[in-house]
Design a protein around this motif. Structure first.
Motif, PDB file in Angstrom:
ATOM      1  N   TYR A   1       0.816  -1.215   0.000  1.00  0.00           N
ATOM      2  CA  TYR A   1       0.000   0.000   0.000  1.00  0.00           C
ATOM      3  C   TYR A   1       0.847   1.260   0.000  1.00  0.00           C
ATOM      4  O   TYR A   1       1.985   1.275   0.493  1.00  0.00           O
TER       5      TYR A   1
ATOM      6  N   SER B   1      -4.002   1.497  -3.225  1.00  0.00           N
ATOM      7  CA  SER B   1      -3.547   0.191  -3.708  1.00  0.00           C
ATOM      8  C   SER B   1      -2.481   0.265  -4.792  1.00  0.00           C
ATOM      9  O   SER B   1      -2.022  -0.768  -5.271  1.00  0.00           O
ATOM     10  N   VAL B   2      -2.052   1.495  -5.172  1.00  0.00           N
ATOM     11  CA  VAL B   2      -0.947   1.622  -6.123  1.00  0.00           C
ATOM     12  C   VAL B   2       0.042   2.654  -5.608  1.00  0.00           C
ATOM     13  O   VAL B   2      -0.295   3.512  -4.787  1.00  0.00           O
TER      14      VAL B   2
ATOM     15  N   TRP C   1      -4.618  -2.924  -9.549  1.00  0.00           N
ATOM     16  CA  TRP C   1      -5.697  -2.336 -10.341  1.00  0.00           C
ATOM     17  C   TRP C   1      -6.693  -3.443 -10.666  1.00  0.00           C
ATOM     18  O   TRP C   1      -6.331  -4.621 -10.718  1.00  0.00           O
TER      19      TRP C   1
ATOM     20  N   THR D   1     -12.790   4.581  -5.308  1.00  0.00           N
ATOM     21  CA  THR D   1     -11.925   4.171  -6.402  1.00  0.00           C
ATOM     22  C   THR D   1     -11.681   5.355  -7.335  1.00  0.00           C
ATOM     23  O   THR D   1     -12.495   6.285  -7.402  1.00  0.00           O
TER      24      THR D   1
ATOM     25  N   HIS E   1      -9.444   0.392 -12.185  1.00  0.00           N
ATOM     26  CA  HIS E   1      -9.620   1.192 -10.975  1.00  0.00           C
ATOM     27  C   HIS E   1      -8.598   0.767  -9.928  1.00  0.00           C
ATOM     28  O   HIS E   1      -8.277  -0.410  -9.805  1.00  0.00           O
ATOM     29  N   LEU E   2      -8.142   1.732  -9.133  1.00  0.00           N
ATOM     30  CA  LEU E   2      -7.425   1.429  -7.897  1.00  0.00           C
ATOM     31  C   LEU E   2      -8.361   1.780  -6.755  1.00  0.00           C
ATOM     32  O   LEU E   2      -9.363   2.482  -6.954  1.00  0.00           O
TER      33      LEU E   2
END
Length: 427
Positions: free
Chosen positions: A187, A238-239, A247, A272, A377-378
């Motif tokens: 994360y 998450s990216v 993703w 998101t 999406h992230l």
């Protein structure tokens, strides 16, 4: 690309993900209820013991001062019991005979924490007087005893996921993998590229104000303001800052189970985005939880969800229609507020429709936007305090602190997306 869209893209890239022009403000729901009435709410309850956010177990004594009030009561959410087997759990009045307040407004009550769910608990204290004034205080505690209930990822798949397969999950029952920029970790501790939007800034994962902690089977996000400090809180994405990480592309379903405190300035969210640097891009606010009651506060009766289609125009040249709803949370499922107990918030993005869920109950549906259908999406989970919401921050009587707990997050999709290369930044 049309001239109008080119201008929109340029403005978006220059200014940020949250554009403002004059009096126009795209996050219109932020100010819901902030300008009208609610003068009956006052801040009089002060906790004497135990300390806010203290660990407790066994018999607990709560002592508080509610100067100027004449009556008070306290409640706490409970797991199902033989006398009340409702699967959602139920509210328990900890003070069925009321709380006697002395001349100075001091009141005391006791309860046995072993009779309630283990982990985060929220003791809700209400006080009022004959003049119509009232106050509400959420005392966050952490139950080290109690009954394990609905902890961790369920064994069954959520109905909204249909025949999709599980491609990501985190039960937060192991050491956290979070870095300041998301590189070499699971994360990112900051919003990729566009930066902070919280009044109390999102802090580094390796700094003195690290707000991210793994406790039992939860991610604990700590909002704190040290004496003389500016305040800090937490976010996970998450990216990383390079756009590398997790993703997911439609069709997909994602959900998160969480709870936090409702107090002036608190603003938990699960959401998101499809782009890091440019529009057109979509932002799906799966849940926006707005804390606080009283004049100038949101006084929100539930929570909000919004589908933002940033920088996009329709065939007539107008801003593309977006979708939003204020979900009357007390009318669904177990009829408990978002700060009373844990709830699960989810979205399904299909090729044709986007569907939002609250505790596996559908609460909004709309046609899937082209950007959401065509781009991955992230996800982000955060505990913002004030900031672009424009709401006042007032956590003084809570010891300038507040906690958000995330039980789990999981994502389902038709297929796992690997080695996704994000679009280049705006020139």
């Amino acid at each position: 690309m049309s001239k109008i869209l080119s201008i929109i893209v340029s403005l978006f890239c220059l200014h940020s993900a949250f554009p403002q022009t004059g009096t126009e403000y795209r996050y219109v729901d932020f100010n819901h209820g902030s300008s009208a009435g609610n003068d009956e709410w006052v801040q009089c309850i002060q906790i004497i013991e135990p300390a806010c956010r203290a660990e407790v177990k066994g018999n607990v004594t709560v002592k508080f001062n509610a100067r100027g009030m004449t009556e008070a009561k306290a409640l706490c959410w409970s797991q199902p019991k033989a006398e009340n087997p409702d699967r959602w759990g139920h509210d328990v009045n900890l003070t069925p005979k009321g709380i006697k307040l002395d001349k100075a407004g001091v009141g005391t009550f006791k309860f046995n924490a072993e009779n309630f769910p283990a982990g985060p608990m929220n003791i809700r204290i209400y006080a009022a007087n004959s003049e119509g004034k009232k106050d509400f205080f959420e005392l966050q505690l952490y139950n080290k005893g109690g009954v394990p209930w609905n902890q961790g990822i369920p064994a069954q798949n959520p109905p909204g996921a249909g025949d999709l397969k599980l491609i990501f999950s985190d039960d937060f029952d192991a050491p956290l993998s979070i870095s300041n920029d998301g590189r070499n970790a699971r994360y990112n501790a900051h919003k990729p590229r566009f930066g902070d939007f919280s009044g109390w800034q999102f802090a580094d994962a390796d700094g003195p104000d690290n707000p991210l902690e793994q406790v039992d089977t939860y991610l604990k996000i700590k909002a704190r303001k040290r004496p003389g400090g500016k305040g800090s809180t937490g976010l996970i994405a998450s990216v990383d800052m390079d756009g590398k990480g997790f993703w997911v592309k439609a069709p997909f379903y994602m959900e998160c189970r969480l709870t936090a405190q409702s107090a002036p300035g608190t603003w938990p969210a699960f959401w998101t985005i499809t782009k890091l640097d440019r529009v057109p891009g979509d932002e799906l606010d799966i849940c926006e939880l707005y804390g606080g009651v009283g004049k100038g506060n949101p006084n929100h009766e539930g929570y909000s969800l919004v589908s933002h289609f940033w920088g996009q125009i329709d065939e007539t040249g107008n801003r593309k229609k977006e979708y939003d709803r204020r979900v009357p949370i007390m009318e669904y499922g177990g009829k408990s507020y978002w700060s009373t107990t844990f709830h699960t918030y989810a979205v399904y993005v299909g090729f044709r429709e986007t569907v939002y869920y609250f505790d596996n109950i559908e609460v909004m549906r709309h046609p899937t936007n082209d950007e959401s259908r065509n781009f991955p999406h992230l996800f982000l989970i955060n505990y913002a305090i004030g900031g672009i919401s424009r709401w006042p921050i007032d956590l003084e009587r809570y010891g300038n602190g507040s906690d958000m707990y995330v039980d789990y997050v999981r994502v389902y999709a038709k297929e796992e997306l690997k080695d996704y290369s994000i679009p280049k930044p705006c020139e």
